[in-house]
Design a protein around this motif. Structure first.
Motif, PDB file in Angstrom:
ATOM      1  N   ASP A  98      40.763 -17.100  31.244  1.00 45.90           N
ATOM      2  CA  ASP A  98      39.597 -17.738  30.647  1.00 45.90           C
ATOM      3  C   ASP A  98      39.694 -17.525  29.139  1.00 45.90           C
ATOM      4  OD1 ASP A  98      37.172 -18.675  29.783  1.00 45.90           O
ATOM      5  OD2 ASP A  98      35.956 -17.333  31.021  1.00 45.90           O
ATOM      6  N   PHE A  99      40.239 -18.534  28.451  1.00 45.24           N
ATOM      7  CA  PHE A  99      40.447 -18.413  27.018  1.00 45.24           C
ATOM      8  C   PHE A  99      39.147 -18.442  26.223  1.00 45.24           C
ATOM      9  CE2 PHE A  99      44.762 -20.080  28.133  1.00 45.24           C
ATOM     10  CZ  PHE A  99      45.450 -18.928  27.778  1.00 45.24           C
ATOM     11  N   SER A 100      38.031 -18.782  26.842  1.00 49.01           N
ATOM     12  CA  SER A 100      36.757 -18.718  26.121  1.00 49.01           C
ATOM     13  C   SER A 100      36.375 -17.263  25.840  1.00 49.01           C
ATOM     14  CB  SER A 100      35.649 -19.420  26.908  1.00 49.01           C
ATOM     15  OG  SER A 100      35.326 -18.694  28.069  1.00 49.01           O
ATOM     16  N   ARG A 101      37.015 -16.330  26.518  1.00 50.74           N
ATOM     17  CA  ARG A 101      36.762 -14.904  26.314  1.00 50.74           C
ATOM     18  C   ARG A 101      37.645 -14.302  25.228  1.00 50.74           C
ATOM     19  NH1 ARG A 101      35.739 -11.580  31.227  1.00 50.74           N
ATOM     20  NH2 ARG A 101      34.051 -12.666  32.260  1.00 50.74           N
ATOM     21  N   GLY A 102      38.710 -15.003  24.856  1.00 47.57           N
ATOM     22  CA  GLY A 102      39.622 -14.486  23.848  1.00 47.57           C
ATOM     23  C   GLY A 102      41.024 -14.994  24.077  1.00 47.57           C
TER      24      GLY A 102
ATOM     25  N   ALA B  15      48.368 -25.665  23.007  1.00 47.79           N
ATOM     26  CA  ALA B  15      47.000 -26.131  22.767  1.00 47.79           C
ATOM     27  C   ALA B  15      46.976 -27.649  22.676  1.00 47.79           C
ATOM     28  CB  ALA B  15      46.464 -25.513  21.482  1.00 47.79           C
ATOM     29  N   HIS B  16      45.936 -28.238  23.239  1.00 49.07           N
ATOM     30  CA  HIS B  16      45.706 -29.680  23.167  1.00 49.07           C
ATOM     31  C   HIS B  16      44.302 -29.878  22.609  1.00 49.07           C
ATOM     32  CE1 HIS B  16      49.267 -30.509  25.593  1.00 49.07           C
ATOM     33  NE2 HIS B  16      48.874 -29.534  26.386  1.00 49.07           N
ATOM     34  N   ILE B  17      44.180 -30.716  21.600  1.00 55.31           N
ATOM     35  CA  ILE B  17      42.890 -30.955  20.960  1.00 55.31           C
ATOM     36  C   ILE B  17      42.379 -32.327  21.390  1.00 55.31           C
ATOM     37  CG2 ILE B  17      41.660 -31.122  18.764  1.00 55.31           C
ATOM     38  CD1 ILE B  17      43.874 -29.287  17.596  1.00 55.31           C
ATOM     39  N   ALA B  18      41.177 -32.339  21.952  1.00 51.97           N
ATOM     40  CA  ALA B  18      40.586 -33.566  22.492  1.00 51.97           C
ATOM     41  C   ALA B  18      39.940 -34.414  21.401  1.00 51.97           C
ATOM     42  CB  ALA B  18      39.544 -33.212  23.552  1.00 51.97           C
ATOM     43  N   GLU B  19      39.619 -35.633  21.758  1.00 52.79           N
ATOM     44  CA  GLU B  19      38.961 -36.566  20.834  1.00 52.79           C
ATOM     45  C   GLU B  19      37.584 -36.073  20.399  1.00 52.79           C
ATOM     46  OE1 GLU B  19      40.009 -39.437  19.307  1.00 52.79           O
ATOM     47  OE2 GLU B  19      41.951 -38.757  20.042  1.00 52.79           O
ATOM     48  N   SER B  20      36.990 -35.166  21.164  1.00 52.08           N
ATOM     49  CA  SER B  20      35.662 -34.653  20.829  1.00 52.08           C
ATOM     50  C   SER B  20      35.685 -33.664  19.662  1.00 52.08           C
ATOM     51  CB  SER B  20      35.027 -33.994  22.053  1.00 52.08           C
ATOM     52  OG  SER B  20      35.854 -32.943  22.531  1.00 52.08           O
ATOM     53  N   CYS B  21      36.857 -33.420  19.090  1.00 53.80           N
ATOM     54  CA  CYS B  21      36.993 -32.533  17.932  1.00 53.80           C
ATOM     55  C   CYS B  21      36.068 -33.014  16.810  1.00 53.80           C
ATOM     56  CB  CYS B  21      38.447 -32.527  17.466  1.00 53.80           C
ATOM     57  SG  CYS B  21      38.729 -31.639  15.922  1.00 53.80           S
ATOM     58  N   LEU B  22      35.417 -32.078  16.154  1.00 54.70           N
ATOM     59  CA  LEU B  22      34.479 -32.421  15.081  1.00 54.70           C
ATOM     60  C   LEU B  22      35.134 -33.235  13.973  1.00 54.70           C
ATOM     61  CD1 LEU B  22      32.472 -29.080  14.764  1.00 54.70           C
ATOM     62  CD2 LEU B  22      31.689 -31.251  15.733  1.00 54.70           C
TER      63      LEU B  22
ATOM     64  N   ALA C 116      38.479 -20.167  21.989  1.00 54.57           N
ATOM     65  CA  ALA C 116      37.183 -19.501  21.832  1.00 54.57           C
ATOM     66  C   ALA C 116      36.530 -19.826  20.491  1.00 54.57           C
ATOM     67  CB  ALA C 116      37.344 -17.994  21.982  1.00 54.57           C
ATOM     68  N   ASP C 117      37.335 -20.125  19.481  1.00 59.51           N
ATOM     69  CA  ASP C 117      36.796 -20.418  18.154  1.00 59.51           C
ATOM     70  C   ASP C 117      36.254 -21.833  17.998  1.00 59.51           C
ATOM     71  OD1 ASP C 117      36.898 -18.002  16.927  1.00 59.51           O
ATOM     72  OD2 ASP C 117      38.700 -18.395  15.759  1.00 59.51           O
ATOM     73  N   CYS C 118      36.604 -22.742  18.885  1.00 56.32           N
ATOM     74  CA  CYS C 118      36.155 -24.130  18.752  1.00 56.32           C
ATOM     75  C   CYS C 118      34.676 -24.244  19.121  1.00 56.32           C
ATOM     76  CB  CYS C 118      36.988 -25.049  19.641  1.00 56.32           C
ATOM     77  SG  CYS C 118      36.505 -26.789  19.489  1.00 56.32           S
ATOM     78  N   PRO C 119      33.830 -24.690  18.189  1.00 58.78           N
ATOM     79  CA  PRO C 119      32.395 -24.748  18.464  1.00 58.78           C
ATOM     80  C   PRO C 119      31.984 -25.850  19.440  1.00 58.78           C
ATOM     81  CG  PRO C 119      32.850 -25.623  16.285  1.00 58.78           C
ATOM     82  CD  PRO C 119      34.142 -25.079  16.818  1.00 58.78           C
ATOM     83  N   VAL C 120      32.872 -26.811  19.718  1.00 62.14           N
ATOM     84  CA  VAL C 120      32.515 -27.903  20.634  1.00 62.14           C
ATOM     85  C   VAL C 120      33.450 -27.980  21.850  1.00 62.14           C
ATOM     86  CG1 VAL C 120      31.327 -29.313  18.906  1.00 62.14           C
ATOM     87  CG2 VAL C 120      33.792 -29.560  19.203  1.00 62.14           C
ATOM     88  N   ASP C 121      34.158 -26.897  22.132  1.00 59.31           N
ATOM     89  CA  ASP C 121      35.049 -26.824  23.302  1.00 59.31           C
ATOM     90  C   ASP C 121      36.025 -27.985  23.389  1.00 59.31           C
ATOM     91  OD1 ASP C 121      33.842 -24.428  24.152  1.00 59.31           O
ATOM     92  OD2 ASP C 121      32.261 -25.536  25.193  1.00 59.31           O
ATOM     93  N   SER C 122      36.630 -28.351  22.283  1.00 59.40           N
ATOM     94  CA  SER C 122      37.565 -29.475  22.245  1.00 59.40           C
ATOM     95  C   SER C 122      39.009 -29.071  22.472  1.00 59.40           C
ATOM     96  CB  SER C 122      37.474 -30.189  20.892  1.00 59.40           C
ATOM     97  OG  SER C 122      36.247 -30.834  20.768  1.00 59.40           O
ATOM     98  N   ILE C 123      39.263 -27.796  22.642  1.00 61.04           N
ATOM     99  CA  ILE C 123      40.646 -27.337  22.783  1.00 61.04           C
ATOM    100  C   ILE C 123      40.867 -26.750  24.164  1.00 61.04           C
ATOM    101  CG2 ILE C 123      42.462 -25.867  21.842  1.00 61.04           C
ATOM    102  CD1 ILE C 123      40.903 -25.861  19.196  1.00 61.04           C
ATOM    103  N   LYS C 124      41.943 -27.188  24.785  1.00 58.64           N
ATOM    104  CA  LYS C 124      42.372 -26.666  26.078  1.00 58.64           C
ATOM    105  C   LYS C 124      43.819 -26.222  25.932  1.00 58.64           C
ATOM    106  CE  LYS C 124      38.547 -27.966  28.051  1.00 58.64           C
ATOM    107  NZ  LYS C 124      37.487 -27.252  27.406  1.00 58.64           N
ATOM    108  N   VAL C 125      44.195 -25.228  26.689  1.00 60.83           N
ATOM    109  CA  VAL C 125      45.574 -24.764  26.706  1.00 60.83           C
ATOM    110  C   VAL C 125      46.153 -25.143  28.065  1.00 60.83           C
ATOM    111  CG1 VAL C 125      47.086 -22.742  26.640  1.00 60.83           C
ATOM    112  CG2 VAL C 125      45.127 -22.878  25.103  1.00 60.83           C
TER     113      VAL C 125
END
Length: 169
Positions: free
Chosen positions: A65-69, A98-105, A151-160
Motif C-alpha cells: 500500500d504505497f499510500s502509506r509510504g 510510476a504511472h501518472i494519470a490524466e487526473s494529475c493537477l 503518497a505525496d500526490c494530493p489527488v491520487d493520480s499516481i499508481k505503481v
C-alpha cells in the motif's frame, strides 16, 4: 492453490465482473498465481516491513500500500518468509514503475510538483510547455517503482504498476 482459494470466484460473488488486477506485489516475490498458491498468509512479511507498507489484501494475501509510504528495498519481507515465495534479492526487485494519470493537477493547469520533489532518483520530471503549467513525465529507466511519489500526490493520480499492466488499462 493450497487451500482452494479462487480469487476469480470470490470476485464474481462480490459482484466484481471486471477482471481485477492484483495490487502491487512484494519486491522479489514470485508472479501472482504462484505466490497466491503457496502463501500461507502468516503475516511475517507484514511485521518484518520497517516501512509498514505491507498490508493484508484481498483474501488475506500480503500486498503493498504505497499510500502509506515507499519501499526501501531492504529485503526484510523476503527474509522473514518461511515459504519459497521470493527470488534472490541480488536480482531486480520488480519491473514496476510510476504511472501518472490524466487526473494529475498539472493537466488541469494547477502548479504542483510534489511527486518530483519526493522522487529520490529524479525519475519524475516536469517538462516546461510555453503558456502552460509544466507537465510530468516518468523516465522508466530511472524509476525504481518505490512508490514515494504515490503518497505525496494530493489527488491520487499516481499508481505503481508494471509497464504491461499500464498497457492493458
Amino acid at each position: 492453490m493450497s487451500d482452494g482459494v479462487k480469487l476469480s470466484r470470490r470476485h464474481l460473488l462480490r459482484g466484481r465482473f471486471k477482471a481485477v488486477t492484483p495490487a502491487a506485489q512484494l519486491p522479489w516475490s514470485l508472479p501472482w498465481p504462484a505466490f497466491v498458491a503457496d502463501c500461507s498468509r502468516c503475516g511475517d512479511c507484514l511485521t518484518a516491513c520497517p516501512e509498514q507498507i505491507i498490508i493484508k489484501g484481498d483474501g488475506g494475501f500480503p500486498e503493498l500500500d504505497f499510500s502509506r509510504g515507499e519501499c526501501s528495498f531492504c529485503g526484510d519481507c523476503a527474509s522473514a518468509c518461511s515459504e519459497p515465495l521470493f527470488r534472490p534479492t541480488e536480482q531486480s526487485p520488480w519491473d514496476y514503475i510510476a504511472h501518472i494519470a490524466e487526473s494529475c493537477l498539472a493537466n488541469g493547469q494547477v502548479y504542483c510538483q510534489r511527486c518530483q520533489d519526493s522522487c529520490e532518483t529524479r525519475a519524475i520530471r516536469f517538462i516546461p510547455i510555453l503558456g502552460r503549467v509544466p507537465t510530468p513525465s516518468v523516465d522508466a529507466a530511472l524509476c525504481t517503482g518505490c512508490g514515494a511519489c504515490v503518497a505525496d500526490c494530493p489527488v491520487d493520480s499516481i499508481k505503481v504498476a508494471s509497464p504491461a499492466a499500464k498497457e492493458h488499462e
